[in-house]
Write an enzyme that holds these catalytic residues in place. Structure first.
Site, mmCIF file in Angstrom:
data_model
loop_
_atom_site.group_PDB
_atom_site.id
_atom_site.type_symbol
_atom_site.label_atom_id
_atom_site.label_comp_id
_atom_site.label_asym_id
_atom_site.label_seq_id
_atom_site.Cartn_x
_atom_site.Cartn_y
_atom_site.Cartn_z
ATOM 1 N N CYS A 181 71.069 -14.015 -9.276
ATOM 2 C CA CYS A 181 70.870 -14.335 -10.695
ATOM 3 C C CYS A 181 69.794 -15.394 -10.881
ATOM 4 C CB CYS A 181 72.188 -14.787 -11.319
ATOM 5 S SG CYS A 181 72.891 -16.299 -10.612
ATOM 6 N N HIS A 208 76.202 -19.676 -12.643
ATOM 7 C CA HIS A 208 75.364 -18.603 -13.175
ATOM 8 C C HIS A 208 74.185 -19.244 -13.904
ATOM 9 C CE1 HIS A 208 74.296 -14.578 -14.068
ATOM 10 N NE2 HIS A 208 74.487 -14.663 -15.378
ATOM 11 N N ASP A 225 69.763 -12.457 -20.406
ATOM 12 C CA ASP A 225 70.248 -12.506 -19.025
ATOM 13 C C ASP A 225 69.600 -11.362 -18.253
ATOM 14 O OD1 ASP A 225 71.611 -12.507 -16.614
ATOM 15 O OD2 ASP A 225 73.505 -13.120 -17.526
#
Length: 409
Positions: A181, A208, A225
């Site tokens: 991520c 995250h 995202d």
């Protein structure tokens, strides 16, 4: 507060420099071979428990000759009281009564800055400082090297000393399209900055990261995202869905227990936790690493999530919605009406039509979504206001979002 053993002069000086100006520091200069020092040691510990807004330190003169010399210690035990980085009093000898009286003379329950971080809070907050500098450096590098991010690998291979390893990493990530991520967020943030977006990096301490882009048309930061291929879905991280299959219940979704979500921009570091959660009371119970006033004193907290609005439900798949207000003026004579409807806002291809009708004789659309309309020479029957979809306002707003003024004859 527990008594702290000082091992070196730099360590001691750091404690003095970082102490609040209203915080009293009491230092016990002692020696292991000193009988009176051992006799008063339990009293010193008890005093440290009673005076919570004071710092109690012990310094062994046999191991810290430089500190002893700096403070001119000639006898043990000697208690030195320090406040606002200067010595305010000293007591020689194991006189517990004199020591307590001296502490009472200079002690204050109230810190000069009650929102100053304590040592443990400083350790927690330091990670945000580190990440802020990292983000600025990363984006700064990109501003000078964006022209080489997508050059062929063969070119980068022979110019690696000039291009730097960060360029190669970004190129390989774009080429293979595989990564964690953080790599997705880094790459997307850099590309978005290269094409002219104002960007900021979002860090969730529960492990995250993602990106936000500033959208001028909406006057807001938009959640993006890239790792999950999501846009404008800020509540996705808390969401959990359940499916029951006979006696088996399956859960889908993140279901994260959020606590701190921090945004790092070029000119700011903001706490944006609340825009990513709908369970604020639960979140606040998990925010125990630093006191809220301390965090607010350290970071800016964004409050643009404090907005209420009226809209149709998306999950029904309906293409339109309608809401109507009616004012019954039968039996009275109305000369004119002023209608004010605020907080009109649309996104993407959505549209809002606001129609004002007075019986069947007058029917007008509010011009250009200004939200204001005046009707003159009204018939004395029915006044109807219809508008669709949504209007929004801050929860702190005291201005009415719907206002109708009727002038009677």
């Amino acid at each position: 507060m527990a008594v702290v053993q000082i091992e070196s002069l730099p360590d001691f000086q750091e404690h003095i420099d970082s102490a609040d100006a209203n915080r009293l520091i009491i230092v016990d200069f002692y020696a292991d071979w000193c009988g009176p020092c051992r006799h008063i040691a339990p009293v010193f510990i008890q005093l440290s428990k009673r005076f919570s807004n004071a710092s109690f330190f012990k310094i062994n003169v046999d191991h810290s000759f430089d500190i002893m010399q700096q403070y001119g210690i000639r006898a043990m035990p000697t208690f030195v009281l320090i406040k606002a980085k200067r010595e305010v009093e000293r007591i020689q000898g194991a006189n517990s009564e004199a020591l307590e009286q001296a502490i009472n003379r200079h002690y204050s329950d109230t810190p000069q800055n009650p929102n100053a971080a304590n040592p443990l809070e400083k350790i927690f907050l330091q990670q945000f400082v580190t990440k802020s500098f990292k983000f600025l450096k990363y984006l700064h590098k990109y501003s000078y090297l964006n022209q080489v991010y997508f050059l062929p690998y063969s070119y980068l291979k022979y110019n690696i000393l000039w291009a730097e390893i960060i360029v190669l990493n970004t190129y390989l990530f774009v080429f293979f399209r595989k990564g964690r991520c953080g790599e997705w967020a880094n790459c997307f943030t850099l590309i978005a900055a290269a094409v002219g977006f104002d960007v900021r990096f979002i860090y969730d301490v529960t492990d995250h990261v993602w990106t936000e882009l500033w959208i001028p048309e909406y006057d807001t930061w938009m959640h993006c995202d890239p790792c999950e291929n999501l846009i404008d879905r800020p509540l996705i991280y808390e969401k959990v869905s359940y499916i029951q299959f006979y006696f088996l219940i399956l859960s889908f979704g993140w279901g994260k227990k959020l606590s701190y979500i921090i945004a790092f921009g070029l000119d700011h570091v903001h706490d944006v936790t609340w825009r990513y959660s709908r369970h604020h009371r639960e979140v606040i119970t998990r925010r125990t690493s630093v006191r809220e006033p301390v965090l607010a004193n350290f970071l800016a907290v964004e409050h643009d999530w404090k907005v209420a609005y009226l809209c149709r439900k998306e999950d029904k798949g309906e293409g339109e919605g309608e809401i109507t207000w009616s004012v019954d003026l039968s039996g009275v004579k109305a000369k004119s009406a002023y209608i004010c409807l605020r907080g009109i806002r649309t996104f993407e291809e959505a549209s809002i039509s606001v129609v004002v009708c007075a019986d069947k004789e007058i029917c007008m659309i509010l011009p250009n979504h200004t939200g204001e309309l005046i009707l003159d020479n009204l018939p004395s029957t029915l006044l109807k206001i219809t508008h669709a979809q949504l209007f929004r306002a801050s929860l702190d707003s005291v201005e009415p979002q719907l206002k109708i003024d009727i002038e009677f004859e």
